[in-house]
Design an enzyme around this catalytic site. Structure first.
Site, PDB file in Angstrom:
ATOM      1  N   GLY A  60      32.993  49.417  34.730  1.00 48.15           N
ATOM      2  CA  GLY A  60      33.613  48.883  35.936  1.00 48.15           C
ATOM      3  C   GLY A  60      34.595  47.789  35.591  1.00 48.15           C
ATOM      4  O   GLY A  60      34.567  47.228  34.492  1.00 48.15           O
ATOM      5  N   GLY A 117      36.847  44.383  37.474  1.00 42.91           N
ATOM      6  CA  GLY A 117      37.056  43.551  38.649  1.00 42.91           C
ATOM      7  C   GLY A 117      37.957  42.385  38.332  1.00 42.91           C
ATOM      8  O   GLY A 117      38.608  42.342  37.279  1.00 42.91           O
ATOM      9  N   THR A 118      37.987  41.442  39.239  1.00 42.06           N
ATOM     10  CA  THR A 118      38.836  40.272  39.068  1.00 42.06           C
ATOM     11  C   THR A 118      38.454  39.485  37.820  1.00 42.06           C
ATOM     12  O   THR A 118      39.310  39.004  37.086  1.00 42.06           O
ATOM     13  CB  THR A 118      38.712  39.366  40.301  1.00 42.06           C
ATOM     14  OG1 THR A 118      39.052  40.129  41.463  1.00 42.06           O
ATOM     15  CG2 THR A 118      39.643  38.174  40.197  1.00 42.06           C
ATOM     16  N   PHE A 119      37.153  39.386  37.557  1.00 37.61           N
ATOM     17  CA  PHE A 119      36.654  38.578  36.445  1.00 37.61           C
ATOM     18  C   PHE A 119      36.969  39.184  35.091  1.00 37.61           C
ATOM     19  O   PHE A 119      37.122  38.490  34.106  1.00 37.61           O
ATOM     20  CB  PHE A 119      35.139  38.403  36.571  1.00 37.61           C
ATOM     21  CG  PHE A 119      34.388  39.701  36.437  1.00 37.61           C
ATOM     22  CD1 PHE A 119      34.007  40.187  35.195  1.00 37.61           C
ATOM     23  CD2 PHE A 119      34.071  40.449  37.560  1.00 37.61           C
ATOM     24  CE1 PHE A 119      33.332  41.385  35.077  1.00 37.61           C
ATOM     25  CE2 PHE A 119      33.406  41.652  37.438  1.00 37.61           C
ATOM     26  CZ  PHE A 119      33.031  42.116  36.202  1.00 37.61           C
ATOM     27  N   GLY A 120      37.025  40.501  35.007  1.00 36.64           N
ATOM     28  CA  GLY A 120      37.195  41.169  33.724  1.00 36.64           C
ATOM     29  C   GLY A 120      36.651  42.581  33.793  1.00 36.64           C
ATOM     30  O   GLY A 120      36.802  43.264  34.802  1.00 36.64           O
ATOM     31  N   LYS A 121      35.973  42.992  32.742  1.00 36.86           N
ATOM     32  CA  LYS A 121      35.458  44.353  32.664  1.00 36.86           C
ATOM     33  C   LYS A 121      33.997  44.351  32.234  1.00 36.86           C
ATOM     34  O   LYS A 121      33.518  43.408  31.621  1.00 36.86           O
ATOM     35  CB  LYS A 121      36.271  45.187  31.665  1.00 36.86           C
ATOM     36  CG  LYS A 121      37.731  45.383  32.058  1.00 36.86           C
ATOM     37  CD  LYS A 121      38.457  46.243  31.036  1.00 36.86           C
ATOM     38  CE  LYS A 121      39.904  46.473  31.458  1.00 36.86           C
ATOM     39  NZ  LYS A 121      40.644  47.314  30.488  1.00 36.86           N
ATOM     40  N   VAL A 122      33.319  45.448  32.558  1.00 34.56           N
ATOM     41  CA  VAL A 122      31.964  45.683  32.075  1.00 34.56           C
ATOM     42  C   VAL A 122      31.973  47.001  31.315  1.00 34.56           C
ATOM     43  O   VAL A 122      32.460  48.013  31.816  1.00 34.56           O
ATOM     44  CB  VAL A 122      30.945  45.741  33.229  1.00 34.56           C
ATOM     45  CG1 VAL A 122      29.552  46.048  32.681  1.00 34.56           C
ATOM     46  CG2 VAL A 122      30.933  44.440  33.996  1.00 34.56           C
ATOM     47  N   LYS A 176      29.727  42.229  29.643  1.00 36.20           N
ATOM     48  CA  LYS A 176      30.697  41.707  30.601  1.00 36.20           C
ATOM     49  C   LYS A 176      31.757  40.935  29.816  1.00 36.20           C
ATOM     50  O   LYS A 176      31.458  39.943  29.174  1.00 36.20           O
ATOM     51  CB  LYS A 176      29.995  40.785  31.597  1.00 36.20           C
ATOM     52  CG  LYS A 176      30.887  40.202  32.677  1.00 36.20           C
ATOM     53  CD  LYS A 176      30.028  39.361  33.634  1.00 36.20           C
ATOM     54  CE  LYS A 176      30.844  38.743  34.743  1.00 36.20           C
ATOM     55  NZ  LYS A 176      29.987  37.951  35.671  1.00 36.20           N
ATOM     56  N   ASP A 219      26.440  35.443  47.306  1.00 35.93           N
ATOM     57  CA  ASP A 219      27.131  36.737  47.316  1.00 35.93           C
ATOM     58  C   ASP A 219      26.131  37.885  47.284  1.00 35.93           C
ATOM     59  O   ASP A 219      26.266  38.824  46.488  1.00 35.93           O
ATOM     60  CB  ASP A 219      28.110  36.837  46.151  1.00 35.93           C
ATOM     61  CG  ASP A 219      29.162  37.940  46.365  1.00 35.93           C
ATOM     62  OD1 ASP A 219      29.347  38.358  47.529  1.00 35.93           O
ATOM     63  OD2 ASP A 219      29.776  38.371  45.383  1.00 35.93           O
TER      64      ASP A 219
END
Length: 524
Positions: free
Chosen positions: A209, A211-216, A231, A316
């Protein structure tokens, strides 16, 4: 990182005080001012010294002779056990074969060459999941699709903390460096290449996956021959800084949970199953059986109560941040509502209800800076929308929304507008209590009229918006009290969705609700 259920005895940390709308909490010691009772003004984030994390900064030379900086947070390695999320076939899923480690470790030069090729062309190996079809607040940052997110059970998470990225791809975490690195894309994301080696230990398999934070990414730990999730934070200063805040949260959890193992800026964890939202989506948004909902609720409330006892607010909570431990399910045929000819459709029934709560990147210590807006739109409490300040009760409200979604299969509130959202809340729970409405009118006068009456619909409201609000059903229609199980479930949800956070059930109190003492028979 995930939180397992760890009931904490009441003598360790007292229940958090009730928060009043004027910012005064009342307890045995007398009134005290709550730090988040009024709308939050912009100020620097406070750092609590007792939660700082010790780490050492070292420099290494990679196989290409380039210098890289690494932050090492000391911790013990994870136990060599297989991920319970896998379909057992020698420890790996049927679609995945473990690599043979007798071959030489591939070089960074080869990785960079493949990375450059992949960055200019799409690949099924590294394609992120398609975004889900939920309404999004146009003003909110788009979140990552949650086909599989990073999860770490509190028994199995290890700490590895490269300072910038894993090696010379980001020798300094700046926008310029990220754009200039051949192993990062222009957004500062690490380019995932199958069979790449991270930290001389983890061999990458595929992207899970982004997202804004980075990748997994999914990877194989070459020391234990187990699958893990990693992560990878973007090589952008603000995301690196945010990730270090998460380290402090995880450190606090470990203080009360000694078996927890964690890492950062790279979090390496056991590989769990899909998130609950994705299971719902793949199951055609069919609701969960009631006995499964109770099992989910007991684990969730236990995990969040553990956080609250440690003075942490998750902020969250949502189905995307709840992962199944096992993906296995059986298929049954259930009647199609409204069909008289006996037509049926397939429905997936989970074989196990074990879950893990994840994603502490937004978790906030009660005594520290509270950003003005938190929580994903569909699970956001009314006090947040009205700018009245927020604390532990916002998590309780999110849990109430999640329980309804488990019961119906669909999010309770489908909206991206604040006033429309409040109007839907009144359709579900009835009119706001006058005291709460007056506090809201003082904070957000544009949402009210005649003192403390919600100003809905406004003249500019669209026909579609009015239609959607009118279509929102009262909670007793959503959860019809047809039997004792539903009556207790409805009562629990009503107390979690109370407008006034001061009247809302705490998560610890919710665990003592009669609903959890019911013996719910198995059903589909």
């Amino acid at each position: 990182m995930s939180a397992a259920v760890h009931p904490v005895t009441s003598h360790l940390i007292p229940h958090y005080p009730r928060q009043s709308l004027n910012g005064i909490s009342h307890n045995a010691a007398g009134p005290s001012v709550m730090p988040n009772a009024s709308p939050v003004t912009t100020r620097k984030r406070k750092r609590a010294h007792q939660y700082t994390v010790s780490y050492s900064e070292v420099q290494e030379v990679d196989s290409d002779g380039r210098l890289r900086e690494v932050i090492v947070i000391e911790d013990t390695p994870p136990p060599p056990t297989l991920s319970p999320a896998t379909t057992h076939n020698g420890g790996y899923s049927a679609s995945y074969q473990p690599p043979v480690y007798s071959a030489p470790i591939r070089t960074r030069a080869a990785a960079r060459a493949e990375a450059q090729a992949l960055s200019s062309s799409s690949s099924s190996v590294v394609t992120a999941p398609a975004p889900k079809k939920r309404k999004r607040d146009h003003q909110e940052e788009v979140r990552a699709p949650a086909a599989k997110k990073l999860a770490a059970s509190s028994q199995q998470t290890q700490v590895l903390a490269p300072a910038n990225s894993w090696d010379s791809r980001s020798a300094a975490a700046t926008d310029d460096t990220a754009k200039g690195s051949s192993c990062d894309d222009k957004e500062g994301h690490y380019i995932i290449v199958p069979d790449d080696m991270i930290y001389r230990r983890y061999r990458t398999v595929r992207l899970l996956g982004q997202g804004t934070f980075g990748k997994v990414v999914e990877a194989v730990d070459t020391q234990t021959n187990t699958r893990v999730a990693i992560k990878i934070i973007r090589a952008i200063p603000k995301y690196r800084d945010a990730s270090k805040i998460e380290v402090r949260v995880l450190q606090k959890l470990k203080e009360r949970d000694p078996l927890n193992r964690k890492n950062h800026i790279c979090l390496v964890s056991e590989l769990l199953g899909m998130c609950v939202y994705d299971f719902l989506k793949e199951n055609d948004f069919a609701p969960f059986p009631r006995h499964h909902i109770q099992a989910f609720a007991r684990q969730l409330f236990g995990s969040v109560a553990f956080l609250h006892d440690l003075r942490l607010i998750h902020t969250d909570l949502k189905p995307e941040n709840i992962l199944l431990v096992h993906n296995d399910y059986r298929v049954v045929n259930v009647p199609i509502p409204g069909k008289r000819n006996g037509a049926t459709k397939p429905k997936r029934i989970l074989q196990s209800t074990d879950i893990r709560l994840i994603d502490f990147g937004s978790a906030t210590f009660e005594s520290e800076y509270h950003s003005t807006v938190v929580c994903t739109r569909h699970y956001r409490a009314p006090e947040i929308i009205l700018g009245l300040g927020w604390s532990f009760p916002c998590d309780a409200y999110s849990l109430g929304c999640i329980l309804v979604e488990f019961y119906t299969g669909l999010a309770l509130y489908q909206t991206h507008d604040n006033l429309e959202h409040l109007a839907m809340m009144e359709m579900v729970m009835g009119k706001m209590p006058e005291r709460f409405a007056r506090a809201g009118a003082r904070s957000k006068p544009e949402f009210f009229k005649d003192g403390a009456k919600l100003d809905w619909p406004k003249a500019k409201a669209t026909r579609q918006s009015k239609k959607e609000v009118r279509a929102t059903r009262p909670l007793a229609d959503v959860i019809p009290p047809t039997d004792h199980i539903n009556k207790q479930f409805l009562n629990l949800v009503q107390k979690l969705l109370a407008f006034d956070p001061n009247q809302r059930l705490t998560v610890r109190e919710a665990l003592a609700h009669p609903y959890f003492s019911l013996q719910i028979p198995e059903e589909v």
